[in-house]
Every structure is written in structure tokens, then in C-alpha cells.
Motif scaffolding. Structure first.
Motif, PDB file in Angstrom:
ATOM      1  N   THR A 209      -3.789  46.851  70.530  1.00 51.20           N
ATOM      2  CA  THR A 209      -4.694  46.716  69.473  1.00 51.20           C
ATOM      3  C   THR A 209      -5.544  45.565  69.240  1.00 51.20           C
ATOM      4  O   THR A 209      -5.319  44.415  69.626  1.00 51.20           O
ATOM      5  CB  THR A 209      -3.671  47.066  68.061  1.00 51.20           C
ATOM      6  OG1 THR A 209      -2.935  45.906  68.033  1.00 51.20           O
ATOM      7  CG2 THR A 209      -2.550  48.043  68.366  1.00 51.20           C
ATOM      8  N   PHE A 211      -5.735  43.665  66.705  1.00 50.77           N
ATOM      9  CA  PHE A 211      -4.771  42.430  66.082  1.00 50.77           C
ATOM     10  C   PHE A 211      -4.089  41.909  67.300  1.00 50.77           C
ATOM     11  O   PHE A 211      -3.978  40.733  67.224  1.00 50.77           O
ATOM     12  CB  PHE A 211      -3.816  43.199  65.298  1.00 50.77           C
ATOM     13  CG  PHE A 211      -3.067  42.127  64.421  1.00 50.77           C
ATOM     14  CD1 PHE A 211      -3.449  41.274  63.716  1.00 50.77           C
ATOM     15  CD2 PHE A 211      -1.588  42.097  64.970  1.00 50.77           C
ATOM     16  CE1 PHE A 211      -2.345  40.267  63.346  1.00 50.77           C
ATOM     17  CE2 PHE A 211      -0.857  40.817  64.462  1.00 50.77           C
ATOM     18  CZ  PHE A 211      -1.296  40.255  63.562  1.00 50.77           C
ATOM     19  N   GLN A 212      -3.603  42.781  68.383  1.00 51.07           N
ATOM     20  CA  GLN A 212      -2.897  41.963  69.387  1.00 51.07           C
ATOM     21  C   GLN A 212      -3.616  41.175  70.210  1.00 51.07           C
ATOM     22  O   GLN A 212      -3.481  40.038  70.608  1.00 51.07           O
ATOM     23  CB  GLN A 212      -2.134  43.087  70.107  1.00 51.07           C
ATOM     24  CG  GLN A 212      -1.058  43.672  69.554  1.00 51.07           C
ATOM     25  CD  GLN A 212      -0.377  44.951  70.500  1.00 51.07           C
ATOM     26  OE1 GLN A 212      -0.975  45.909  70.898  1.00 51.07           O
ATOM     27  NE2 GLN A 212       1.053  44.900  70.623  1.00 51.07           N
ATOM     28  N   SER A 215      -4.520  37.802  68.254  1.00 46.29           N
ATOM     29  CA  SER A 215      -3.186  37.069  68.355  1.00 46.29           C
ATOM     30  C   SER A 215      -2.983  36.324  69.997  1.00 46.29           C
ATOM     31  O   SER A 215      -3.014  35.058  69.984  1.00 46.29           O
ATOM     32  CB  SER A 215      -1.891  37.949  68.298  1.00 46.29           C
ATOM     33  OG  SER A 215      -2.209  38.440  66.938  1.00 46.29           O
TER      34      SER A 215
END
Length: 408
Positions: A209, A211-212, A215
Motif C-alpha cells: 500500500t 502507506f507501507q 513507511s
């Protein structure tokens, strides 16, 4: 339905059969034959040849005009052809064989596209490794070589370069290249899904994703910061300033036909940083020609690389020098190649490198000329090969600077 047996008349083992076997036509094929069904056989005859593994069962029918036979087992030297049922079976078998061949081909193609990441790393880590392009080290080499050139140029005459700095910058190139790929995939995830070569990338394919991805980017930059903090203050500021280029580069293909030039400014920042890490400042007479040589070099190899995606780029609406130059690509990249070599020669001259440097530079010129003159811009595979070969150009230049510095 008739059963037609064909025996090779050259076979010495089957000669006795020619006297005993006759062919029979059924009523469906020859309606004028009105004999009733043959009686049960009263006597069985066998012919076998143990040497060739032939065994036939030939029943003898009493009170019948015709001789019927039934094949039990056929050895290797006999050929059999049957009615239309047999032909259909042969066609189906050929079709199955073709499907099997195609399946093997796809399987082999799939396995050839698999990398060591898919073979050896745990499943949860694989998407992150692909995101950082760990299985494609050419990007790390292209980012690292200008750093290595600069660090070696900054060494004292007659001395080897600082090995600790070479190691730190090698690790930094690895991390920064991975971070650049992550940023690129985050910003281009909508475009990547429309391009054949990039649609399987982790974020575009949904394996990770956004978001991953963000990160993971934070993790990569944190490790990069750990390396940057080991340099002097001047280099820390200079190194941190490159992040503006790193973050903005992926947007350039939407704005200009010259994103390769912007990549050159980004990828060759190490030519400035390596010198400052050793000397604590910059010497424009040495590092600016070196930096420009890297920019021109990038315009050569990344224009060749961009020809792989030019058709998809047209459809998606992004820009590149490959689209800008078109059929004139070789003329343009030849000019960039000449400018690259001239800038390297000027940098070496201002750094007082010994004569062996120019011998190596001649070899590097030959390598660059080979890729430009022989590249087939209509072949994605050839463009990829020529692009990857630039690691050798970087190595030759590095060898020339090293030997030139030791001999100066």
C-alpha cells in the motif's frame, strides 16, 4: 471399422506374418459384403518375437471367407494406422503436446523473470526488496561511480583513496538509490499500472500500500541519515540539499522532455559530495567539470534506457528525451558522449592526474562509442543491455583516476 496394419517389409522378424495376415473391410465401409458376423474362433494362433518384444494374437475362424485378426501388443518396429478415430486421436494428442509445450514455455519465461529475491527472501520481505530494486544493482553502480571518482580525485598524489569513505559512499549510494526508487514508485503508481514494464512493481500491483511505501521510505532515509552524520559539516549540508532533487525528479517527466537531464543533476551529486567529504570544501576547477561529465553521461545512458518505454510513454502522456530526439537519438547522444569525455579530461588535467589516466579515458571513450553506435533503439532488450553496460564505463574511468593519481 477397419483396422489397417502396416508392417515394414524390410523387417526380417515380421516376414512370417505376411503369409497369415489379411485386411478385412466392415460392412459400414463395403456394403456389398453381406456375410454374417464371423463365428467364434476355434483355434488361436500366436506369433511372438522375444527379441523385439512383438506379440500378436491372430485367431483362425472356421467356415468363413475372411480372416479376422486382433492386435494385442505391438513392438517398436511396427507402424499402425487406423480409421478416422485414430486420426482424431492423433490430432488431439498433437494439440495436447502443443499445449504442454506452451505451458512449459510460459513456465520457463516466468522462472527466467524471477530473481534471487523470489527464491531466497521470506515472502513478507520480497515486495520491499523489489521496491528498492535490490535485484537490479545497476542503479546503485551508476549512482556510486561519480562518488568514487570524486573521492579518488581528492586523494593526495601518490596515495590510495580513503577506503572508509569509499565504503560509506557505497552504502549511501545503495540506500539513496533505493529511496529514490521508492519515491518514484509512490508518485508514479498511477502511471506504472499503464506501462507494461512497470505494472508489476509492488505499489502499482497492490503488493504494497502507499502507506507501507512511505513507511519504508522513512526507514531508508533514516539509515541514510546515519551515514551522512559521519561526514564533516560542509558535506552534511551539501548532502542534505540533494534531497530536493531526489524528491522532485519523478515529477519532471510530466513537465519537460528533459527529465534525463534532471536525473543527471540528481544522480551525480556525489561528484561534489565525495570531494567535500575528503577536502572539507569544493574546488570548482576539478569538481564542476567532473559533475558536468556525469550529467552528460546520464543523458547518454538514460536516453538509451528511455527508448524501452517510448510507446507506452506516448500513450500515458509522459515525456522523455527518447521521444524528444526520436530518430535523431544517436546524433544527440554522440554529442553528449563527446561532452562527457571532454569534461572528464578537463577535470583530470586540473587535478594534475598522471598520463595513465588518459589511456584509460581512451578506453572509456571506446566503450561509450560502442554503445552509442551499436544500440538498436527499436529493441527494448538491446537498449537494456547497453544501459547495463555503463557500469563498465564507470569502472574504466575509476581505474584511470586511481592509476593517474598514484602516478602523479
Amino acid at each position: 471399422m477397419a483396422l489397417l496394419l502396416r508392417f515394414s517389409r524390410s523387417s526380417r522378424y515380421l516376414q512370417p506374418l505376411h503369409q497369415h495376415i489379411s485386411l478385412t473391410l466392415s460392412q459400414s465401409i463395403s456394403p456389398h459384403l453381406t456375410n454374417p458376423p464371423p463365428p467364434k474362433p476355434s483355434l488361436n494362433h500366436y506369433y511372438s518375437d522375444q527379441r523385439q518384444n512383438h506379440e500378436f494374437y491372430i485367431p483362425n475362424f472356421d467356415n468363413s471367407k475372411f480372416k479376422y485378426f486382433n492386435l494385442i501388443r505391438l513392438g517398436q518396429s511396427c507402424g499402425i494406422s487406423t480409421s478416422s478415430h485414430s486420426l482424431r486421436d492423433e490430432e488431439e494428442k498433437a494439440k495436447r503436446d502443443e499445449e504442454l509445450k506452451n505451458n512449459k514455455g510460459s513456465s520457463s519465461s516466468s522462472s527466467s523473470s524471477s530473481s534471487w529475491i523470489d527464491l531466497y527472501l521470506p515472502e513478507k520481505i520480497r515486495p520491499y526488496a523489489h521496491l528498492a530494486r535490490l535485484d537490479k544493482p545497476i542503479g546503485t553502480w551508476l549512482l556510486a561511480w561519480p562518488c568514487m571518482w570524486s573521492i579518488t580525485l581528492a586523494a593526495s598524489p601518490g596515495n590510495l583513496p580513503d577506503m572508509k569513505m569509499l565504503t560509506l559512499f557505497g552504502c549511501g549510494a545503495f540506500l539513496l538509490r533505493g529511496a529514490g526508487c521508492t519515491i518514484n514508485d509512490l508518485l508514479d503508481r498511477d502511471i506504472d499500472t499503464k506501462v507494461e514494464r512497470t505494472k508489476s512493481r509492488p505499489i502499482a500491483s497492490g503488493a504494497l500500500t502507499p502507506f507501507q511505501g512511505v513507511s519504508f521510505l522513512g526507514f531508508q532515509l533514516l539509515l541514510g541519515l546515519g551515514i551522512l552524520l559521519q561526514l564533516n559539516n560542509y558535506s552534511r549540508i551539501l548532502g542534505a540539499s540533494s534531497l530536493l532533487l531526489v524528491f522532485s525528479y519523478p515529477l519532471m517527466k510530466r513537465i519537460t522532455f528533459w527529465p534525463q537531464a534532471y536525473l543527471g543533476l540528481t544522480f551525480n551529486w556525489g561528484a561534489l559530495l565525495g570531494w567535500s567529504a575528503i577536502r572539507g570544501s569544493l574546488d570548482p576547477a576539478v569538481v564542476l567539470p567532473l559533475y558536468l561529465s556525469g550529467v552528460f553521461w546520464t543523458l547518454v545512458y538514460d536516453t538509451i534506457y528511455a527508448h524501452q518505454d517510448k510507446e507506452d510513454d506516448k500513450l500515458v502522456g509522459v515525456k522523455s528525451t527518447a521521444l524528444r530526439f526520436g530518430d535523431s537519438t544517436k546524433k544527440w547522444v554522440t554529442g553528449f558522449g563527446v561532452a562527457c569525455i571532454c569534461s572528464l579530461a578537463l577535470s583530470g588535467f586540473n587535478a594534475n592526474l598522471g598520463w595513465p589516466y588518459y589511456v584509460f579515458l581512451t578506453g572509456a571513450s571506446g566503450q561509450l562509442a560502442w554503445q552509442i553506435w551499436t544500440v538498436d533503439t527499436s529493441s527494448g532488450a538491446d537498449c537494456s543491455r547497453k544501459f547495463v553496460s555503463n557500469k563498465w564505463f564507470g569502472a574504466i574511468v575509476f581505474g584511470g583516476i586511481l592509476v593517474g593519481r598514484l602516478s602523479s
